[in-house]
Scaffold this motif. Structure first.
Motif, mmCIF file in Angstrom:
data_model
loop_
_atom_site.group_PDB
_atom_site.id
_atom_site.type_symbol
_atom_site.label_atom_id
_atom_site.label_comp_id
_atom_site.label_asym_id
_atom_site.label_seq_id
_atom_site.Cartn_x
_atom_site.Cartn_y
_atom_site.Cartn_z
ATOM 1 N N GLY A 192 16.229 -2.330 -3.818
ATOM 2 C CA GLY A 192 16.712 -1.939 -2.502
ATOM 3 C C GLY A 192 17.871 -2.734 -1.955
ATOM 4 N N GLU A 193 18.228 -3.844 -2.615
ATOM 5 C CA GLU A 193 19.232 -4.736 -2.026
ATOM 6 C C GLU A 193 20.663 -4.443 -2.463
ATOM 7 N N GLY A 194 20.860 -3.364 -3.231
ATOM 8 C CA GLY A 194 22.226 -2.980 -3.584
ATOM 9 C C GLY A 194 22.647 -3.346 -4.986
ATOM 10 N N PHE A 241 14.873 -3.974 3.013
ATOM 11 C CA PHE A 241 15.576 -3.269 1.941
ATOM 12 C C PHE A 241 14.923 -1.931 1.566
ATOM 13 N N LEU A 242 13.741 -1.671 2.092
ATOM 14 C CA LEU A 242 13.012 -0.458 1.711
ATOM 15 C C LEU A 242 13.766 0.830 2.040
ATOM 16 N N PRO A 243 14.487 0.922 3.161
ATOM 17 C CA PRO A 243 15.210 2.172 3.446
ATOM 18 C C PRO A 243 16.279 2.506 2.421
ATOM 19 N N ASN A 244 16.733 1.519 1.650
ATOM 20 C CA ASN A 244 17.827 1.741 0.698
ATOM 21 C C ASN A 244 17.350 2.112 -0.699
ATOM 22 N N ILE A 245 16.051 2.136 -0.916
ATOM 23 C CA ILE A 245 15.526 2.381 -2.258
ATOM 24 C C ILE A 245 15.789 3.821 -2.688
ATOM 25 N N ALA A 253 8.298 4.374 4.877
ATOM 26 C CA ALA A 253 7.822 5.369 3.913
ATOM 27 C C ALA A 253 8.042 6.784 4.435
ATOM 28 N N LYS A 254 7.879 6.964 5.731
ATOM 29 C CA LYS A 254 8.039 8.295 6.317
ATOM 30 C C LYS A 254 9.488 8.773 6.291
ATOM 31 N N THR A 255 10.419 7.843 6.237
ATOM 32 C CA THR A 255 11.832 8.215 6.330
ATOM 33 C C THR A 255 12.594 8.088 5.013
ATOM 34 N N ASN A 256 11.927 7.665 3.947
ATOM 35 C CA ASN A 256 12.578 7.542 2.641
ATOM 36 C C ASN A 256 11.767 8.328 1.628
ATOM 37 N N HIS A 257 12.332 9.418 1.098
ATOM 38 C CA HIS A 257 11.575 10.290 0.195
ATOM 39 C C HIS A 257 11.297 9.633 -1.158
ATOM 40 N N ASN A 258 11.901 8.476 -1.425
ATOM 41 C CA ASN A 258 11.631 7.761 -2.674
ATOM 42 C C ASN A 258 10.550 6.701 -2.529
ATOM 43 N N LEU A 259 10.067 6.499 -1.306
ATOM 44 C CA LEU A 259 9.102 5.435 -1.051
ATOM 45 C C LEU A 259 7.737 6.032 -0.736
ATOM 46 N N PHE A 260 6.738 5.647 -1.526
ATOM 47 C CA PHE A 260 5.386 6.168 -1.392
ATOM 48 C C PHE A 260 4.469 5.020 -0.983
ATOM 49 N N LEU A 261 3.722 5.201 0.089
ATOM 50 C CA LEU A 261 2.838 4.151 0.585
ATOM 51 C C LEU A 261 1.399 4.631 0.574
ATOM 52 N N GLU A 262 0.554 3.890 -0.132
ATOM 53 C CA GLU A 262 -0.875 4.178 -0.181
ATOM 54 C C GLU A 262 -1.634 2.989 0.393
ATOM 55 N N MET A 263 -2.509 3.262 1.357
ATOM 56 C CA MET A 263 -3.220 2.193 2.054
ATOM 57 C C MET A 263 -4.724 2.432 1.974
ATOM 58 N N PRO A 264 -5.344 2.052 0.861
ATOM 59 C CA PRO A 264 -6.797 2.204 0.737
ATOM 60 C C PRO A 264 -7.512 1.345 1.780
ATOM 61 N N ASN A 265 -8.689 1.772 2.172
ATOM 62 C CA ASN A 265 -9.472 0.973 3.116
ATOM 63 C C ASN A 265 -9.959 -0.324 2.485
ATOM 64 N N HIS A 266 -10.117 -0.301 1.160
ATOM 65 C CA HIS A 266 -10.691 -1.442 0.457
ATOM 66 C C HIS A 266 -9.759 -1.907 -0.662
ATOM 67 N N GLY A 267 -10.074 -3.076 -1.203
ATOM 68 C CA GLY A 267 -9.282 -3.610 -2.312
ATOM 69 C C GLY A 267 -8.871 -5.051 -2.124
ATOM 70 N N GLY A 268 -8.965 -5.556 -0.875
ATOM 71 C CA GLY A 268 -8.589 -6.940 -0.653
ATOM 72 C C GLY A 268 -7.195 -7.225 -1.179
ATOM 73 N N HIS A 269 -6.999 -8.426 -1.709
ATOM 74 C CA HIS A 269 -5.707 -8.790 -2.286
ATOM 75 C C HIS A 269 -5.827 -8.713 -3.803
ATOM 76 N N VAL A 270 -5.244 -7.664 -4.361
ATOM 77 C CA VAL A 270 -5.268 -7.402 -5.808
ATOM 78 C C VAL A 270 -6.711 -7.317 -6.307
#
Length: 321
Positions: A151-153, A250-254, A279-296
């Motif tokens: 995303g940084e160019g 940098f996410l908007p530029n991906i 994520a809502k404004t960049n069609h190349n960015l997909f965001l998934e937010m599960p309720n569970h999973g902790g850190h990795v």
């Protein structure tokens, strides 16, 4: 891009973020044969790369980047590599500078926003290994690195087809504040101990750059970034390092299909680390937010983690677009 609905549903005792994080870090085991290659960097330093291969010859490769004080043999690295190998994709698990059981040669090492070494690995894979389809997957700090890179160019090679980032501290300052809270003391202290121990080794080699008194003054992760990370890598202080290195900006530029999976019960992440607007404004960015999973800690059946399955699914789906 519309936010993705997550299908991740762990068994009840892994719905607790602390439990899933600790179990994944301490109890998981993955067996994988790897071949080490050392490459020399333009500044005279080195990177150690650990390769594993598909049973059949392939032109596909996944490049995996670990998290803070991780390395190439962590189960979250080898687990993904093993799954991709079984599905016709070679894998290279990258050790950041100083993370392969040998101190790197320069005073500076790696940090959350350093992307030049990733660029070097990608070019190496293309020029010497002839891969024509490359996927990038980063875990935690490594996730910030891969998202910032695309995303940084940078002039990202056409061979890079998709990016997957897991448990990403998209806003480093926000994540730092979370790590300093009482709820994360166990993790904070573990990270700090490892970082300071490595820094003491480096201090002996670079006593003109860093005094033992400065090392001994480090009591928190913020202190570490003020004393070493920021100064060694050209930043004024930790806050400037966080500001300039966070991938969020940098996410908007991906322009390459990129998947972020950040669990809502990840205690390392602040509200800013969930880039819903981006994520809502960049069609190349997909965001998934599960309720569970902790850190990795996306524990699933047969010792194959949910995020690893999703990474494989995402690469296949994106190539059909």
């Amino acid at each position: 891009m519309p936010l993705l609905t997550s299908n991740y549903k762990p068994v009840f005792y892994f719905k607790n973020g602390f439990v899933s994080t600790v179990y994944s870090g301490l109890a998981r085991r993955v067996s994988l044969a790897q071949e080490r290659e050392r490459i020399t960097l333009s500044d005279g330093d080195f990177l150690d790369l650990d390769w594993s291969y598909s049973e059949s010859k392939t032109n596909k490769l996944i490049i995996l980047l670990h998290g803070l004080e991780g390395h190439s043999k962590r189960p979250y690295m080898t687990g993904a590599a093993k799954l991709f190998n079984k599905n016709g994709v070679d894998a290279v698990c990258v050790n950041f500078r100083g993370c392969s059981e040998e101190t790197n040669l320069n005073y500076y090492s790696y940090h959350s926003g350093e992307t030049k070494d990733l660029e070097t690995v990608i070019k190496h894979a293309i020029s010497t290994k002839n891969y024509s389809e490359i996927y990038l997957k980063g875990i935690s700090l490594g996730g910030n690195v891969v998202l910032k890179y695309v995303g940084e160019g940078n002039d990202v090679p056409n061979e890079v087809k998709a990016v997957i980032s897991i448990s990403v501290p998209c806003d480093l300052n926000g994540s730092c504040k979370e790590l300093h809270k009482v709820k994360n003391k166990l993790f904070h202290d573990r990270f700090l101990k490892d970082l300071v121990n490595h820094l003491k080794t480096k201090q002996k080699l670079y006593s003109n750059e860093l005094s033992l008194e400065e090392v001994n003054s480090i009591k928190t992760l913020l202190d570490f970034d003020n004393v070493y990370t920021s100064k060694a890598h050209g930043f004024k202080d930790a806050l400037e390092y966080y500001e300039k290195s966070s991938c969020l900006q940098f996410l908007p530029n991906i322009k390459i299909p990129s998947l972020i999976i950040n669990a809502l019960n990840d205690s390392f992440l602040s509200a800013e680390c969930y880039p819903v607007k981006e994520a809502k404004t960049n069609h190349n960015l997909f965001l998934e937010m599960p309720n569970h999973g902790g850190h990795v800690g996306f524990i699933d059946k047969n010792n194959i983690y949910y995020n690893e399955k999703r990474a494989l699914e995402f690469t296949k789906t994106m190539l059909k677009r």
